[in-house]
Design a protein around this motif. Structure first.
Motif: not given
Length: 157
Positions: A1-10, A12-19, A38-39
């Protein structure tokens, strides 16, 4: 499980996911730095979210890996059926799921949606048209609905 952060208009979004798929998207109130590396398996999530925020994408095509009760998953599947640019009330959603008396349970499951925007819980409103019950806050819900053309932004002048 990987966690990344993405800048959005709302925010910073935390996105978690895996394959296996996306398991969480949440807009944070704090502001960690966006992730630079980003994986591969999360690249489609980032690309589709960015396209959505640019107004170029109306439906997501991503694999989801959601944890929840069977009832919650049933509600989340129903949310996926709400088209871009449309809303339903909590009452309508309860009726669609076959139990008008389950409105509070439906609202609770809606609020526990772990992948904001992808599973469009922001498209559920009060029977009177009010923007009630959004875990990310009413201003974000309003922004998303305006972005999708459901609400028209009112000018002060």
């Amino acid at each position: 499980m990987m966690k990344i952060h993405l800048k959005t208009p709302l925010g910073i979004a935390r996105i978690r996911g895996s394959e296996e798929g996306v398991s969480e998207i949440k807009i944070l109130d704090e502001t960690p730095q966006p992730t630079s590396e980003i994986p591969d398996y999360l690249l489609p999530v980032v690309e589709q979210l960015e396209a959505y925020f640019r107004g170029e994408l109306k439906a997501f095509h991503l694999k989801l890996d959601l944890e929840g009760t069977e009832f919650q998953k049933k509600v989340w599947r129903a949310l996926l059926e709400i088209p871009h640019g449309k809303t339903v009330s909590y009452l309508e959603l309860s009726k669609q799921l076959g139990d008008i008396k389950a409105i509070r349970a439906v609202a609770s499951a809606n609020g526990k949606n772990p992948v904001w925007i992808l599973v469009p819980c922001h498209r559920v409103i009060g029977s009177d048209g009010s923007l009630t019950g959004y875990a990310g806050g009413i201003p974000r819900k309003k922004w998303l609905l305006e972005h999708e053309g459901v609400l028209t932004q009112k000018s002060l002048f």
